[in-house]
Design a protein around this motif. Structure first.
Motif, PDB file in Angstrom:
ATOM      1  N   ALA A  90      61.365   3.856  -0.091  1.00 55.89           N
ATOM      2  CA  ALA A  90      60.712   5.389   0.237  1.00 55.89           C
ATOM      3  C   ALA A  90      60.218   6.424  -0.711  1.00 55.89           C
ATOM      4  N   THR A  91      61.005   6.166  -2.135  1.00 55.73           N
ATOM      5  CA  THR A  91      60.740   6.842  -2.998  1.00 55.73           C
ATOM      6  C   THR A  91      59.588   6.234  -3.929  1.00 55.73           C
ATOM      7  N   HIS A  92      59.051   5.186  -3.496  1.00 51.05           N
ATOM      8  CA  HIS A  92      58.020   4.800  -4.370  1.00 51.05           C
ATOM      9  C   HIS A  92      56.704   5.741  -4.643  1.00 51.05           C
ATOM     10  N   GLY A  93      56.289   5.628  -5.991  1.00 50.87           N
ATOM     11  CA  GLY A  93      55.209   6.601  -6.177  1.00 50.87           C
ATOM     12  C   GLY A  93      55.457   8.042  -6.143  1.00 50.87           C
ATOM     13  N   LEU A  94      56.594   8.364  -5.912  1.00 51.01           N
ATOM     14  CA  LEU A  94      56.908   9.916  -5.907  1.00 51.01           C
ATOM     15  C   LEU A  94      57.457  10.313  -7.404  1.00 51.01           C
ATOM     16  N   GLY A  95      57.179  11.541  -7.604  1.00 46.82           N
ATOM     17  CA  GLY A  95      57.789  12.116  -8.784  1.00 46.82           C
ATOM     18  C   GLY A  95      59.019  12.671  -8.627  1.00 46.82           C
ATOM     19  N   LEU A 115      61.618  13.746  -4.799  1.00 50.91           N
ATOM     20  CA  LEU A 115      62.785  12.992  -4.371  1.00 50.91           C
ATOM     21  C   LEU A 115      63.770  13.381  -3.308  1.00 50.91           C
ATOM     22  N   LYS A 116      63.917  14.763  -3.808  1.00 52.18           N
ATOM     23  CA  LYS A 116      65.066  15.492  -2.730  1.00 52.18           C
ATOM     24  C   LYS A 116      64.589  15.381  -1.408  1.00 52.18           C
ATOM     25  N   ASP A 117      63.151  15.976  -1.209  1.00 51.03           N
ATOM     26  CA  ASP A 117      62.749  16.077   0.107  1.00 51.03           C
ATOM     27  C   ASP A 117      62.500  14.830   0.690  1.00 51.03           C
ATOM     28  N   SER A 118      62.242  13.536  -0.031  1.00 49.81           N
ATOM     29  CA  SER A 118      62.109  12.301   0.584  1.00 49.81           C
ATOM     30  C   SER A 118      63.331  11.854   1.038  1.00 49.81           C
ATOM     31  N   LYS A 119      64.369  12.203   0.355  1.00 49.53           N
ATOM     32  CA  LYS A 119      65.923  11.737   0.807  1.00 49.53           C
ATOM     33  C   LYS A 119      66.045  12.398   2.306  1.00 49.53           C
ATOM     34  N   ALA A 134      64.178  13.518   4.290  1.00 48.58           N
ATOM     35  CA  ALA A 134      63.122  13.082   5.471  1.00 48.58           C
ATOM     36  C   ALA A 134      63.764  11.712   6.207  1.00 48.58           C
ATOM     37  N   THR A 135      64.390  10.837   5.349  1.00 49.85           N
ATOM     38  CA  THR A 135      64.714   9.561   5.992  1.00 49.85           C
ATOM     39  C   THR A 135      65.995   9.471   6.524  1.00 49.85           C
ATOM     40  N   MET A 136      66.755  10.491   6.566  1.00 48.93           N
ATOM     41  CA  MET A 136      68.370  10.693   6.847  1.00 48.93           C
ATOM     42  C   MET A 136      68.150  10.424   8.660  1.00 48.93           C
ATOM     43  N   ARG A 137      69.051   9.459   9.102  1.00 51.86           N
ATOM     44  CA  ARG A 137      68.996   9.312  10.310  1.00 51.86           C
ATOM     45  C   ARG A 137      70.128  10.187  11.028  1.00 51.86           C
ATOM     46  N   VAL A 138      71.277  10.236  10.632  1.00 49.94           N
ATOM     47  CA  VAL A 138      72.510  11.119  10.908  1.00 49.94           C
ATOM     48  C   VAL A 138      72.992  12.111   9.940  1.00 49.94           C
ATOM     49  N   HIS A 139      72.976  11.750   8.743  1.00 54.37           N
ATOM     50  CA  HIS A 139      73.520  12.812   7.622  1.00 54.37           C
ATOM     51  C   HIS A 139      72.699  14.013   7.565  1.00 54.37           C
ATOM     52  N   GLY A 140      73.361  14.956   7.713  1.00 58.41           N
ATOM     53  CA  GLY A 140      72.779  16.290   7.707  1.00 58.41           C
ATOM     54  C   GLY A 140      72.000  16.930   9.104  1.00 58.41           C
ATOM     55  N   ARG A 141      72.492  16.163  10.075  1.00 61.21           N
ATOM     56  CA  ARG A 141      71.607  16.449  11.285  1.00 61.21           C
ATOM     57  C   ARG A 141      72.700  16.668  12.393  1.00 61.21           C
ATOM     58  N   THR A 142      73.570  17.273  12.159  1.00 58.98           N
ATOM     59  CA  THR A 142      74.693  17.567  13.228  1.00 58.98           C
ATOM     60  C   THR A 142      74.078  18.526  14.373  1.00 58.98           C
ATOM     61  N   GLY A 143      74.038  18.148  15.628  1.00 56.69           N
ATOM     62  CA  GLY A 143      73.619  18.847  16.621  1.00 56.69           C
ATOM     63  C   GLY A 143      72.212  18.186  17.052  1.00 56.69           C
ATOM     64  N   GLU A 144      71.656  17.371  16.276  1.00 57.11           N
ATOM     65  CA  GLU A 144      70.199  16.595  16.537  1.00 57.11           C
ATOM     66  C   GLU A 144      70.408  15.395  17.736  1.00 57.11           C
ATOM     67  N   PRO A 145      69.441  15.113  18.191  1.00 63.38           N
ATOM     68  CA  PRO A 145      69.827  13.655  18.981  1.00 63.38           C
ATOM     69  C   PRO A 145      69.741  12.542  17.956  1.00 63.38           C
ATOM     70  N   CYS A 146      70.607  11.540  18.373  1.00 62.87           N
ATOM     71  CA  CYS A 146      70.511  10.471  17.648  1.00 62.87           C
ATOM     72  C   CYS A 146      69.235   9.602  17.817  1.00 62.87           C
ATOM     73  N   PRO A 147      68.391   9.107  16.638  1.00 67.03           N
ATOM     74  CA  PRO A 147      67.207   8.583  16.958  1.00 67.03           C
ATOM     75  C   PRO A 147      67.189   7.269  17.531  1.00 67.03           C
ATOM     76  N   VAL A 148      68.510   6.811  17.825  1.00 67.37           N
ATOM     77  CA  VAL A 148      68.510   5.225  18.644  1.00 67.37           C
ATOM     78  C   VAL A 148      68.942   5.580  19.983  1.00 67.37           C
ATOM     79  N   CYS A 149      69.796   6.349  20.309  1.00 65.25           N
ATOM     80  CA  CYS A 149      70.465   6.492  21.703  1.00 65.25           C
ATOM     81  C   CYS A 149      70.343   7.811  22.185  1.00 65.25           C
ATOM     82  N   GLY A 150      70.072   8.722  21.514  1.00 65.89           N
ATOM     83  CA  GLY A 150      70.030  10.068  21.951  1.00 65.89           C
ATOM     84  C   GLY A 150      71.074  11.061  22.129  1.00 65.89           C
ATOM     85  N   THR A 151      72.187  10.252  21.592  1.00 62.54           N
ATOM     86  CA  THR A 151      73.565  11.208  21.946  1.00 62.54           C
ATOM     87  C   THR A 151      73.356  12.267  20.768  1.00 62.54           C
TER      88      THR A 151
END
Length: 287
Positions: A220-225, A229-233, A235-252
């Motif tokens: 995901a970092t390919h070609g990025l200056g 890199l921070k914003d790229s990281k 954007a790719t997080m599924r659960v880390h830093g996403r307390t209160g949001e729905p899980c992208p897999v099961c919706g919990t």
């Protein structure tokens, strides 16, 4: 905190930008960041950069056998400059820690936000002279790291919790708080699961997940200056830093466990059979 994928991306970026250039001048602004005295920082001046290496979360700029090794810690970062000002920097309370001038007029700054300063800079003849480098565990992304090697790590850990083992740089190098959350989510394992309770299948799947999650993050970092890199990281997080949001897999709803100086995020639906984990805010288990 920059972890293996971001540090590896910085290594690749610096390799392309720095190798073959000479270090003209270094300006130390935060004196507490420099952890060594011999050789002096000025020993780098005039030397050509021959390679940029990575040891876990440490970056190593090899200038003809004199190594500038640094760890960005929790709030540090590297800022690339296509033009480096000539003005002399003065020590202050700002984020600036170190500036490096290269022979082509370009260079980079090391900075650290916040009041707690943990960014570490070393100048050594051998990176192994740095205790935290010398005592690093194996890098699980290396081809030489086998399933048997992983077994030995887990067996030695005994009943220690998976989250803590994945984060422990003496056991496995490069994984930190964010990617350990991501790895355990994809592997569908509780962060508090004891290592000794993993089945053979779970061990194999966990190693495969470690490699796939980190490889995906590096890709995901390919070609990025360096600045993106921070914003790229994030954007790719599924659960880390996403307390209160729905899980992208099961919706919990993604839940959190807080500690004295950190927190972890997980999906109860994917990882704990729907049961919430106790918030062990005062626990020292994952330090």
């Amino acid at each position: 905190m920059p972890e293996m994928p971001e540090v590896e991306a910085l290594r690749r970026y610096l390799s392309a930008a720095c190798v073959g250039q000479a270090i003209v001048r270094t300006q130390l602004v935060a004196f507490s960041a420099l952890k060594t005295v011999q050789p002096p920082l000025e020993a780098l001046n005039g030397l050509e950069i021959s390679a940029v290496n990575r040891f876990g979360k440490f970056l190593d700029i090899d200038a003809q056998g004199v190594h500038l090794v640094f760890h960005l810690a929790r709030a540090g970062w590297l800022h690339w400059r296509t033009e480096v000002p000539d003005k002399l920097l003065r020590p202050g309370r700002g984020p600036m820690a170190l500036r490096v001038h290269l022979s082509n007029g370009q260079g980079f700054d090391l900075t650290e936000a916040g009041t707690q300063k943990h960014l570490a800079v070393h100048v050594v003849h051998d990176p192994a002279d740095i205790e935290l480098v010398r005592t690093l565990g194996p890098d699980p992304t290396e081809e030489s790291f086998s399933a048997d090697d992983f077994d030995r790590v887990l067996t030695a850990a005994g009943r220690a919790q998976l989250k803590g083992v994945l984060k422990d740089q003496r056991l496995l190098a490069g994984i930190g708080n964010a990617y350990s959350d991501e790895i355990l989510h994809v592997a569908r394992l509780s962060p508090f699961h004891p290592c000794s309770s993993l089945t053979r299948e779970q061990r194999d799947e966990l190693l495969g997940t470690i490699r796939s999650v980190l490889a995906e993050a590096v890709e995901a970092t390919h070609g990025l200056g360096a600045e993106k890199l921070k914003d790229s990281k994030r954007a790719t997080m599924r659960v880390h830093g996403r307390t209160g949001e729905p899980c992208p897999v099961c919706g919990t709803t993604i839940a959190q466990v807080s500690f004295a100086d950190s927190s972890l995020q997980y999906c109860p639906g994917c990882q704990t059979g729907g049961k919430p984990l106790a918030d062990r805010r005062l626990s020292k288990l994952l330090k």
